[in-house]
Design an enzyme around this catalytic site. Sequence first.
Site, short mmCIF file in Angstrom:
data_model
loop_
_atom_site.label_atom_id
_atom_site.label_comp_id
_atom_site.label_asym_id
_atom_site.label_seq_id
_atom_site.Cartn_x
_atom_site.Cartn_y
_atom_site.Cartn_z
N ARG A 98 -0.40 -9.29 13.27
CA ARG A 98 -0.94 -8.20 12.45
C ARG A 98 -1.84 -8.75 11.34
O ARG A 98 -2.85 -8.16 10.98
CB ARG A 98 0.19 -7.36 11.86
CG ARG A 98 0.85 -6.48 12.93
CD ARG A 98 2.20 -5.98 12.48
NE ARG A 98 2.12 -5.01 11.42
CZ ARG A 98 3.12 -4.75 10.59
NH1 ARG A 98 4.27 -5.40 10.68
NH2 ARG A 98 2.98 -3.84 9.66
N ARG A 152 11.51 -2.29 11.27
CA ARG A 152 10.49 -1.82 12.20
C ARG A 152 10.31 -2.82 13.33
O ARG A 152 10.37 -4.02 13.10
CB ARG A 152 9.16 -1.63 11.45
CG ARG A 152 9.09 -0.34 10.70
CD ARG A 152 7.89 -0.24 9.80
NE ARG A 152 6.65 -0.74 10.39
CZ ARG A 152 5.47 -0.60 9.80
NH1 ARG A 152 5.38 0.01 8.64
NH2 ARG A 152 4.38 -1.09 10.36
N LYS A 191 0.83 -1.20 0.00
CA LYS A 191 0.00 0.00 0.00
C LYS A 191 0.88 1.26 0.00
O LYS A 191 0.62 2.18 -0.75
CB LYS A 191 -0.90 0.06 1.25
CG LYS A 191 -1.92 -1.04 1.35
CD LYS A 191 -2.90 -0.78 2.48
CE LYS A 191 -2.28 -0.72 3.86
NZ LYS A 191 -1.70 -2.00 4.34
N ARG A 212 -9.27 1.19 9.31
CA ARG A 212 -8.85 -0.18 9.58
C ARG A 212 -9.95 -0.97 10.27
O ARG A 212 -9.78 -2.16 10.54
CB ARG A 212 -7.64 -0.15 10.51
CG ARG A 212 -6.31 0.03 9.74
CD ARG A 212 -5.49 -1.10 10.04
NE ARG A 212 -4.10 -1.28 10.10
CZ ARG A 212 -3.05 -0.60 9.74
NH1 ARG A 212 -3.15 0.57 9.27
NH2 ARG A 212 -1.86 -1.08 9.87
#
Length: 209
Positions: A165, A154, A13, A88
Amino acid sequence: MNIVLLGAPGAGKGTQAEKLVDKYALCHISTGDILRQAVKDQTPLGIEAKGYMDSGNLVPDELIIGLMKERMQQPDTEKGVMLDGFPRTTAQAVALDAMLSDLGRPLNAALLVDVPFEVIIGRLTSRRQCRACGKIGSVADAACPNCGGEMYQRDDDNEETVRNRLDVYANQTAPLIDYYKGQDKLVTVDGNRTPDVVFEDVVAKLGIA
Ligand code: AMP
C-alpha cells in the site's frame, strides 16, 4: 468548505477527518469505508473491489469515479465535504475538479498529513478498528473506546500488504501533492505528533478557528 485529505495510509487522515467533521459539520466521505461496507454487503461493487483491497492495490479509477459522482449528488454534500481517501490518482483528481465545477462548488484546500514511512508501518500493523462503529484504535484497545464493540485488524493491515500500500501511495497518490501545489491549494501538517496537536495545527493552517 470542501476539503481533500492527502497522506499515506495510516498517516491519520481518518482521525483528523473525524475531528474536522465534528467541529465543522462537514459531510465525511471515506471511499475506503464505502468499499469495506460494499464488501461486507457483498454488493457487485464489493465483490469486484475485494481482491484489489486485500492485496493493497487501488480499485480501478472508473469504479471509484462512478461511485463518487453518485455520492457527490447526495444532498448532504451541500454543507461541504471532507474527502478521505479520494482522490488517489491524478485521473481521480481531474474527475473531482470536473464534479465540483459542475456542482458550482470550490475546493478550498488539499490537506496533507505528512508522516515518515517507518512510523506508518508500525502504526498500521498495530491498528485496530471497531466492527460496529468504525472507530480507529490500536492493539491496546481490548474493546471499542467509543461503543464497546469488537475491535478487529483490517485484512489489509498486515505487514506485507502495508508495504505494498505504501508503494502504491508513493507511485500513484504522492504525485497529487504537486498537483494541488500547482493549484495553490496544498496545506501540509506534520502528522507525526499526537492527534490533538495535529488537529490544532490543521485548524490554524486552514484558517478556520
Ligand atoms: P483506505 O481505507 O482509504 O486505506 O482504503 C482501503 C482500500 O480501498 C485501498 O487500499 C484501496 O484498495 C481501496 N480504495 C479506497 N479509496 C480508493 C480510491 N480513491 N481509489 C482506488 N482505490 C481505493
